[in-house]
Design a protein around this motif. Structure first.
Motif, PDB file in Angstrom:
ATOM      1  N   PHE A 136       0.809  -1.219   0.000  1.00 59.77           N
ATOM      2  CA  PHE A 136       0.000   0.000   0.000  1.00 59.77           C
ATOM      3  C   PHE A 136       0.844   1.272   0.000  1.00 59.77           C
ATOM      4  O   PHE A 136       0.324   2.369  -0.138  1.00 59.77           O
ATOM      5  CB  PHE A 136      -0.981  -0.009   1.181  1.00 59.77           C
ATOM      6  N   LYS A 137       2.157   1.109   0.127  1.00 61.23           N
ATOM      7  CA  LYS A 137       3.042   2.260  -0.053  1.00 61.23           C
ATOM      8  C   LYS A 137       2.950   2.783  -1.478  1.00 61.23           C
ATOM      9  O   LYS A 137       3.292   3.914  -1.754  1.00 61.23           O
ATOM     10  CB  LYS A 137       4.491   1.844   0.198  1.00 61.23           C
ATOM     11  N   ALA A 138       2.508   1.896  -2.397  1.00 60.83           N
ATOM     12  CA  ALA A 138       2.450   2.282  -3.809  1.00 60.83           C
ATOM     13  C   ALA A 138       1.116   2.925  -4.184  1.00 60.83           C
ATOM     14  O   ALA A 138       0.880   3.221  -5.355  1.00 60.83           O
ATOM     15  CB  ALA A 138       2.720   1.065  -4.690  1.00 60.83           C
ATOM     16  N   VAL A 139       0.214   3.164  -3.223  1.00 63.30           N
ATOM     17  CA  VAL A 139      -1.090   3.756  -3.545  1.00 63.30           C
ATOM     18  C   VAL A 139      -0.929   5.221  -3.947  1.00 63.30           C
ATOM     19  O   VAL A 139      -1.342   5.640  -5.022  1.00 63.30           O
ATOM     20  CB  VAL A 139      -2.078   3.601  -2.360  1.00 63.30           C
ATOM     21  N   CYS A 140      -0.336   6.024  -3.074  1.00 63.21           N
ATOM     22  CA  CYS A 140      -0.045   7.426  -3.380  1.00 63.21           C
ATOM     23  C   CYS A 140       0.943   7.928  -2.329  1.00 63.21           C
ATOM     24  O   CYS A 140       1.248   7.210  -1.377  1.00 63.21           O
ATOM     25  CB  CYS A 140      -1.313   8.288  -3.393  1.00 63.21           C
ATOM     26  N   SER A 141       1.408   9.154  -2.500  1.00 59.72           N
ATOM     27  CA  SER A 141       2.507   9.601  -1.633  1.00 59.72           C
ATOM     28  C   SER A 141       2.081   9.735  -0.164  1.00 59.72           C
ATOM     29  O   SER A 141       2.875   9.479   0.731  1.00 59.72           O
ATOM     30  CB  SER A 141       3.109  10.897  -2.137  1.00 59.72           C
ATOM     31  N   SER A 142       0.804  10.115   0.070  1.00 61.97           N
ATOM     32  CA  SER A 142       0.414  10.260   1.477  1.00 61.97           C
ATOM     33  C   SER A 142       0.325   8.885   2.158  1.00 61.97           C
ATOM     34  O   SER A 142       0.620   8.752   3.344  1.00 61.97           O
ATOM     35  CB  SER A 142      -0.899  11.033   1.629  1.00 61.97           C
ATOM     36  N   TRP A 143      -0.063   7.870   1.401  1.00 62.48           N
ATOM     37  CA  TRP A 143      -0.081   6.511   1.964  1.00 62.48           C
ATOM     38  C   TRP A 143       1.341   6.037   2.218  1.00 62.48           C
ATOM     39  O   TRP A 143       1.608   5.341   3.186  1.00 62.48           O
ATOM     40  CB  TRP A 143      -0.780   5.543   0.992  1.00 62.48           C
ATOM     41  N   ARG A 144       2.242   6.416   1.302  1.00 65.78           N
ATOM     42  CA  ARG A 144       3.623   5.991   1.491  1.00 65.78           C
ATOM     43  C   ARG A 144       4.184   6.565   2.791  1.00 65.78           C
ATOM     44  O   ARG A 144       4.831   5.877   3.566  1.00 65.78           O
ATOM     45  CB  ARG A 144       4.493   6.423   0.308  1.00 65.78           C
ATOM     46  N   SER A 145       3.893   7.856   3.043  1.00 68.56           N
ATOM     47  CA  SER A 145       4.453   8.425   4.275  1.00 68.56           C
ATOM     48  C   SER A 145       3.769   7.855   5.513  1.00 68.56           C
ATOM     49  O   SER A 145       4.425   7.647   6.543  1.00 68.56           O
ATOM     50  CB  SER A 145       4.430   9.956   4.288  1.00 68.56           C
ATOM     51  N   ALA A 146       2.434   7.605   5.409  1.00 65.79           N
ATOM     52  CA  ALA A 146       1.749   7.020   6.575  1.00 65.79           C
ATOM     53  C   ALA A 146       2.326   5.634   6.895  1.00 65.79           C
ATOM     54  O   ALA A 146       2.568   5.295   8.054  1.00 65.79           O
ATOM     55  CB  ALA A 146       0.255   6.923   6.324  1.00 65.79           C
ATOM     56  N   ALA A 147       2.579   4.845   5.834  1.00 65.20           N
ATOM     57  CA  ALA A 147       3.104   3.494   6.030  1.00 65.20           C
ATOM     58  C   ALA A 147       4.523   3.541   6.602  1.00 65.20           C
ATOM     59  O   ALA A 147       4.877   2.768   7.487  1.00 65.20           O
ATOM     60  CB  ALA A 147       3.093   2.719   4.718  1.00 65.20           C
ATOM     61  N   ALA A 148       5.317   4.495   6.086  1.00 61.52           N
ATOM     62  CA  ALA A 148       6.697   4.613   6.571  1.00 61.52           C
ATOM     63  C   ALA A 148       6.703   4.997   8.051  1.00 61.52           C
ATOM     64  O   ALA A 148       7.486   4.466   8.843  1.00 61.52           O
ATOM     65  CB  ALA A 148       7.451   5.656   5.754  1.00 61.52           C
ATOM     66  N   GLN A 149       5.812   5.932   8.401  1.00 56.70           N
ATOM     67  CA  GLN A 149       5.693   6.364   9.794  1.00 56.70           C
ATOM     68  C   GLN A 149       5.353   5.172  10.692  1.00 56.70           C
ATOM     69  O   GLN A 149       5.921   4.975  11.768  1.00 56.70           O
ATOM     70  CB  GLN A 149       4.593   7.439   9.866  1.00 56.70           C
ATOM     71  N   LEU A 150       4.419   4.363  10.175  1.00 61.24           N
ATOM     72  CA  LEU A 150       3.956   3.209  10.933  1.00 61.24           C
ATOM     73  C   LEU A 150       5.054   2.158  11.067  1.00 61.24           C
ATOM     74  O   LEU A 150       5.250   1.566  12.136  1.00 61.24           O
ATOM     75  CB  LEU A 150       2.766   2.613  10.183  1.00 61.24           C
TER      76      LEU A 150
END
Lengths: 413, 182
Positions: A47-61
């Motif tokens: 789901f990091k590949a969905v869009c940039s805001s998802w990528r940052s949320a996933a990275a944070q998590l």
């Protein structure tokens, strides 16, 4: 509760409502994180590949994940002949197999990497020329280690490397600690050596009078080594100089248990021994493996007899440090152990794993005579201490599971 | 138009609290229900501390960030939640089973688009159990689904620079495999 209630105040100012529309793109990162948190770590990665805001949320998590809550995966060969660089990973918690095409196809890893250790989601690998390195198959990061000295004939090295280093453990997670230490059991005499990340050479840890070492584990910057006499030595890597802090004498109690043993006179039974650190104890585990002969049909229709290993039983002892002796343990309660070529690990109350159990994998591939056989690597299963039963959760069509299965706790960040 | 709350909960006090949504609808709810919304509880406590009003039943609490549609659903959910809790006060396991059953039925009548509204409303009202439940519902809807499915589900578009998405897909190729059919 009361504190969190104070966070939001109602604004009574009149005007256009701020977030009454229902677009997911407006979803604040904190709410996206709440959703992603409900997924297992492995479901979050794509789901990091969905869009940039998802990528940052996933990275944070991901920065909040800790490998102690993740059920180990079983690393297996791909199953295709001549493909030594792909691997399959069995995610035990979800009973799902992931295929890593060319997982090991990396410059410096060689064509036939041989795994000698697995700690904190990192593997210790020997390349084709027996040069050791640390590799994380999930993040695909590799870290070089100093060359390991050997006097083997270069033609033989590919075969003899399995004797060069037989087990390696890491004192810390290289993703979080730059000065991690690698400790190895090496050579025909099973001695100990270590190097700190950045060192240019390996340092011997055992002197000439030392015993043959059978297993090593690390905990809190300390190394615990179990020798052939079943005594345990502990070294502290914390300070500037290395200290041997304690030696626990040989396992005297085992003699008492001996007489009741089921396999004491069975010459087909061999043992493998392990050290394990649980949240509160140091455990000594004895694994009983019975060899039997098995008939296999070869491709041309002839029969061939192979040697098959199967684990029958485990004994568990815990260390009584005050009295410096080992005591037999009848139950691990909610704990689950993972044993094999990896650094032994224990978990408490692990999701979707049977409590009071030992998950084991085949690590009998160091026997001289076994390496020649075209069969092996199948001794994988779980032993439950409640009813002393062995269950098999994995089956393979391969005659020889080579390289052998390894436990690894995914650590892709 | 006014939405009256039905079947008062016998275990709670009979005090009513009036909530006014951003689209100017007025909801009269049991105090026990309103108090599950931490944001409302805080407002209510502040008002009481300031002694602005004495009769609680006349207090009107404005909710400028919540529309009537999600609020009505949240009130229904909250009432059921309290009811199940009251019915199984001494049996936690039974309560969990009842709650699970109710939540499963509940989701059958909720569209994916509504979940966004519900999450935003539950978050604004600081209604923890509901927020947790709706986040769980969204998570299980996208679990083991393809990236394309997720984008469609949420109405999102990729905003990556050329090559960024491909790099991610290449790096973690294994995690993109074996997902459900869209």
């Amino acid at each position: 509760m009361a504190e969190s209630c104070k966070r939001r105040r109602i604004s009574t100012t009149k005007g256009k409502p701020k977030c009454s529309s229902s677009s997911w793109s407006d979803l604040p990162t904190e709410l996206l994180e709440l959703i992603l948190k409900k997924l297992s770590f492995v479901d979050v990665i794509p789901f990091k590949a969905v869009c940039s805001s998802w990528r940052s949320a996933a990275a944070q998590l991901q920065s909040q994940y800790h490998s102690i809550h993740i059920t180990p995966w079983l690393m297996l060969p791909n199953g295709q002949e001549d493909d030594h660089t792909s691997r399959c990973f069995l995610n035990l918690a979800e009973n799902k197999v992931y295929k890593f095409e060319n997982a090991f196809e990396f410059e410096g890893l060689g064509n036939d990497p041989w795994c000698v250790g697995s700690s904190h989601g990192w593997l210790v690998i020997l390349d084709d020329e027996a040069n050791p390195l640390v590799f994380n198959p999930f993040s695909r990061v590799q870290i070089e280690l100093p060359l390991f000295p050997n006097e083997f004939n270069p033609i033989m090295i590919h075969f003899l490397r399995k004797k060069l280093i037989t087990k390696a453990v890491l004192l810390a997670d290289p993703s979080r600690c730059k000065n991690f230490v690698v400790v190895v059991i090496y050579g025909f005499l099973s001695r100990l050596a270590f190097c700190k990340h950045g060192d240019t050479t390996w340092t011997n840890l055992s002197d000439a009078a030392d015993q043959v070492y059978r297993d090593i584990i690390c905990h809190n910057n300390q190394l615990y080594a179990l020798d052939d006499n079943l005594s345990v030595k502990v070294w502290d890597f914390q300070g500037p100089s290395l200290n041997e802090i304690v030696t626990i004498p040989p396992l005297t109690l085992l003699k008492d248990v001996d007489s009741t043993r089921k396999f004491s006179r069975d010459i087909r039974v061999s043992t493998q021994i392990y050290l394990v650190k649980t949240s509160s104890e140091i455990l000594f585990i004895e694994r009983f493996i019975r060899k039997s002969f098995k008939e296999l049909s070869t491709e041309d229709g002839t029969q061939t007899v192979v040697c098959s290993c199967s684990t029958k039983l485990f004994y568990v002892f815990k260390l009584n440090l005050r009295e410096q002796r080992w005591e037999k343990v009848e139950s691990l309660n909610d704990q689950v152990l993972f044993l094999g070529g990896n650094q032994s690990i224990s978990f408490s109350g692990l999701d979707r794993c049977k409590p009071n159990s030992i998950y084991f994998t085949d690590d009998k591939w160091n026997d001289e005579y076994d390496t020649e056989f075209s069969y092996g690597g199948h001794d994988v299963g779980l032993f439950n201490l409640d009813d002393q039963s062995i269950t098999h959760f994995f089956d393979s069509d391969l005659e020889k599971i080579d390289p052998p299965p390894f436990w690894i706790t995914p650590n892709p960040w | 138009m006014s939405n009256q709350s039905e079947s008062p909960n016998p275990t709670s006090s009979s005090n009513k609290i009036t909530l006014k949504t951003s689209d100017n609808e007025v909801f009269e709810v049991e105090e026990a229900v309103a108090m599950k919304f931490c944001t409302v509880k805080q407002y209510f406590d502040d008002e009481n501390n300031n002694n602005v009003t004495s009769g609680t039943s006349t207090t009107l609490i404005p909710l400028p960030n919540v529309e009537s549609h999600p609020l009505a659903i949240l009130i229904t959910y909250c009432k059921k939640h309290l009811e199940i809790k009251a019915n199984n006060a001494d049996n936690k396991k039974e309560m969990e089973i009842d709650m699970e059953h109710y939540e499963r039925e509940f989701l059958k009548n909720v569209m994916p688009q509504e979940l966004t509204e519900l999450i935003l409303a539950a978050n604004y009202l600081n209604f923890k159990e509901a927020l947790d439940f709706f986040c769980r519902a969204v998570a299980s809807a996208i679990q083991n689904k393809s990236v394309e499915y997720v984008r469609k589900f949420f109405g999102l578009e990729s905003d990556f620079k050329p090559g960024e998405e491909e790099k991610l897909r290449e790096e973690f190729a294994w995690s993109f495999e074996g997902v459900d059919e869209d």
